[in-house]
Write a protein that holds these residues in place. Sequence first.
Motif, mmCIF file in Angstrom:
data_model
loop_
_atom_site.group_PDB
_atom_site.id
_atom_site.type_symbol
_atom_site.label_atom_id
_atom_site.label_comp_id
_atom_site.label_asym_id
_atom_site.label_seq_id
_atom_site.Cartn_x
_atom_site.Cartn_y
_atom_site.Cartn_z
ATOM 1 N N VAL A 110 0.815 -1.311 -0.014
ATOM 2 C CA VAL A 110 0.314 0.128 0.121
ATOM 3 C C VAL A 110 0.967 1.326 -0.052
ATOM 4 C CG1 VAL A 110 -2.031 -1.124 1.078
ATOM 5 C CG2 VAL A 110 -0.368 0.077 2.385
ATOM 6 N N GLY A 111 2.026 1.018 -0.046
ATOM 7 C CA GLY A 111 3.002 2.258 -0.097
ATOM 8 C C GLY A 111 4.422 2.064 -0.146
ATOM 9 N N VAL A 112 5.254 2.976 -0.932
ATOM 10 C CA VAL A 112 6.763 2.601 -0.958
ATOM 11 C C VAL A 112 7.306 4.286 -0.811
ATOM 12 C CG1 VAL A 112 6.466 2.802 -3.449
ATOM 13 C CG2 VAL A 112 8.565 1.755 -2.281
ATOM 14 N N ALA A 113 8.500 4.250 -0.352
ATOM 15 C CA ALA A 113 9.332 5.672 -0.543
ATOM 16 C C ALA A 113 10.595 5.107 -0.736
ATOM 17 C CB ALA A 113 9.190 5.984 1.211
ATOM 18 N N ALA A 114 11.429 6.586 -0.687
ATOM 19 C CA ALA A 114 12.833 6.554 -0.927
ATOM 20 C C ALA A 114 13.111 6.065 -2.329
ATOM 21 C CB ALA A 114 13.500 5.814 0.004
ATOM 22 N N LEU A 115 12.795 6.881 -3.490
ATOM 23 C CA LEU A 115 12.968 6.384 -4.996
ATOM 24 C C LEU A 115 14.133 7.291 -5.248
ATOM 25 C CD1 LEU A 115 10.266 5.375 -4.441
ATOM 26 C CD2 LEU A 115 9.613 5.943 -6.658
ATOM 27 N N TYR A 116 15.637 6.614 -5.222
ATOM 28 C CA TYR A 116 16.709 7.350 -5.523
ATOM 29 C C TYR A 116 17.453 6.754 -6.805
ATOM 30 C CZ TYR A 116 16.317 9.940 -1.152
ATOM 31 O OH TYR A 116 15.852 10.640 -0.220
ATOM 32 N N GLY A 117 16.354 6.604 -7.779
ATOM 33 C CA GLY A 117 17.016 5.834 -8.971
ATOM 34 C C GLY A 117 15.947 5.417 -9.916
ATOM 35 N N ALA A 118 16.393 4.863 -11.044
ATOM 36 C CA ALA A 118 15.409 4.221 -11.844
ATOM 37 C C ALA A 118 14.783 2.746 -11.479
ATOM 38 C CB ALA A 118 16.132 3.932 -13.350
ATOM 39 N N GLY A 119 15.699 2.216 -10.617
ATOM 40 C CA GLY A 119 15.175 0.856 -10.048
ATOM 41 C C GLY A 119 15.337 -0.224 -11.317
ATOM 42 N N ASP A 120 14.860 -1.378 -10.846
ATOM 43 C CA ASP A 120 14.950 -2.721 -11.739
ATOM 44 C C ASP A 120 13.991 -2.678 -12.779
ATOM 45 O OD1 ASP A 120 15.328 -5.160 -12.612
ATOM 46 O OD2 ASP A 120 14.679 -6.301 -10.834
ATOM 47 N N PRO A 131 1.488 2.748 -4.641
ATOM 48 C CA PRO A 131 1.580 3.711 -4.362
ATOM 49 C C PRO A 131 2.693 4.548 -3.608
ATOM 50 C CG PRO A 131 -0.554 2.689 -3.557
ATOM 51 C CD PRO A 131 0.544 1.777 -3.803
ATOM 52 N N VAL A 132 3.107 5.546 -4.156
ATOM 53 C CA VAL A 132 4.235 6.182 -3.859
ATOM 54 C C VAL A 132 4.114 7.392 -2.905
ATOM 55 C CG1 VAL A 132 6.375 7.513 -4.231
ATOM 56 C CG2 VAL A 132 5.696 5.765 -5.806
ATOM 57 N N ILE A 133 4.445 6.942 -1.446
ATOM 58 C CA ILE A 133 3.894 7.947 -0.523
ATOM 59 C C ILE A 133 5.110 9.113 -0.136
ATOM 60 C CG2 ILE A 133 2.558 6.311 0.931
ATOM 61 C CD1 ILE A 133 4.779 5.704 2.618
ATOM 62 N N SER A 134 6.274 8.935 -0.713
ATOM 63 C CA SER A 134 7.257 9.897 -0.752
ATOM 64 C C SER A 134 8.450 9.547 -1.570
ATOM 65 C CB SER A 134 7.820 10.116 0.627
ATOM 66 O OG SER A 134 8.927 11.190 0.639
ATOM 67 N N GLN A 135 8.659 10.301 -2.391
ATOM 68 C CA GLN A 135 9.994 10.308 -3.526
ATOM 69 C C GLN A 135 11.283 10.160 -2.560
ATOM 70 O OE1 GLN A 135 10.163 9.767 -6.660
ATOM 71 N NE2 GLN A 135 8.106 9.919 -7.203
ATOM 72 N N ASP A 136 11.010 10.846 -1.241
ATOM 73 C CA ASP A 136 12.208 10.847 -0.446
ATOM 74 C C ASP A 136 11.742 9.827 0.866
ATOM 75 O OD1 ASP A 136 14.362 11.730 1.125
ATOM 76 O OD2 ASP A 136 14.147 13.748 0.509
ATOM 77 N N ASP A 162 12.015 13.203 11.186
ATOM 78 C CA ASP A 162 11.156 13.393 10.274
ATOM 79 C C ASP A 162 11.465 12.588 8.712
ATOM 80 O OD1 ASP A 162 13.852 14.475 9.504
ATOM 81 O OD2 ASP A 162 13.056 16.434 9.156
ATOM 82 N N TRP A 163 12.630 12.094 8.916
ATOM 83 C CA TRP A 163 12.923 10.927 7.778
ATOM 84 C C TRP A 163 12.609 9.485 8.267
ATOM 85 C CZ3 TRP A 163 16.655 7.889 9.714
ATOM 86 C CH2 TRP A 163 17.204 8.530 10.833
ATOM 87 N N GLY A 164 12.186 9.529 9.341
ATOM 88 C CA GLY A 164 12.086 7.990 9.854
ATOM 89 C C GLY A 164 10.772 7.652 9.814
#
Length: 356
Positions: A110-120, A131-136, A162-164
């Motif tokens: 139901v959620g993923v965060a921390a997208l720091y690249g193109a991925g697999d 659903p992306v809950i945060s790019q960071d 704030d980042w945890g």
Amino acid sequence: MKKIFKRYVPLLAVLVMAVMLAACSSSTSNTKEAAATAAPASASPAPAETAPAAAKTVYPLTLENHTNNGEGTEWTAKSQTFDKAPEKVVANTQGAAELLIKLGLTDKMVGVAALYGAGDPAVQEEFKKIPVISQDYASKELVVGRGPDLVMGRGGLFADADWGVGTVGGLNELGIKTFVQSTSLQGATLDSLYKDIEQLGQIFDVQEKATAYIAELKERAAKLKEGAAATGAKTFAYVSDGGNGAIAVYSGNVDTFAGDVLGLLGLTNSYADVTGEISKEQLIATNPDVLLISVYTGGIDADQSIKAFYADPSLQSLKAIQNKAIYKIDFNQFWGYSYSIFDGAEKLASELAAGK
């Protein structure tokens, strides 16, 4: 880059203390169906064995995982009990989400965060469904707002900041189960990845898929190790751009999982036992064969940094400079603490072979 290294990941100067990479324990047992035999109608029947059925999870299932009291505190063992397979999962990093996709669990997220690249790219279409809950990095408020029954991922992000995403204890008090990836804790090896996959297979009752995937990864590991014989053993150091093209060195002494995988390529971290800052003078004195620079979304242009390093008059005595042996490695792959590290290692192995 230094901020990413120091604050957000166990690898990156948030010193994660020793962890108990304990074996899985269960209050219940997972049963296997007995192998069947077939007896053809003949004068001399010969039984034909069939493969045993895949293990099935029996709930409630208790597994030993990890906990701490927040950023910078010691990790200890803590059990998590699952009355059923989780239905609403938040992955605190892209790498954790991709691992669940590999196990056929996209619909559980139901959620993923921390997208720091193109991925697999192999799981890109499935990843788009999450659903992306945060790019960071996501906060506890964002994570809890998704109503998860399980939060999983990188250990260093289980903190009240704030980042945890919140501490393990704090989430558990809210009735939310947690699964800290063993790969993200100091002392981790490739066996930690296999154990994580095994336990996720038990938690979600997809043990057959988990077993098959572990076997696939072990085969890839064996091939990497075989290929290392051709390139030979080398030493390396992690470097980054400290600003205006000035080289900075990161010890990576807590990044034992990445170090173990790089070891398959015949690479040994020159500073694996070093704590504290490492000066340019120390780098020159140590003179590693290879330099590795991490690339991630929002970071300094690595190509420009490498160009500056090669042109720096003070670095010309380094073997890595003389041999043009600075290689880019993907942050998501090497610090996603997941299977994607194999993709990064295979790419690096190919580049090392070409540059030998």
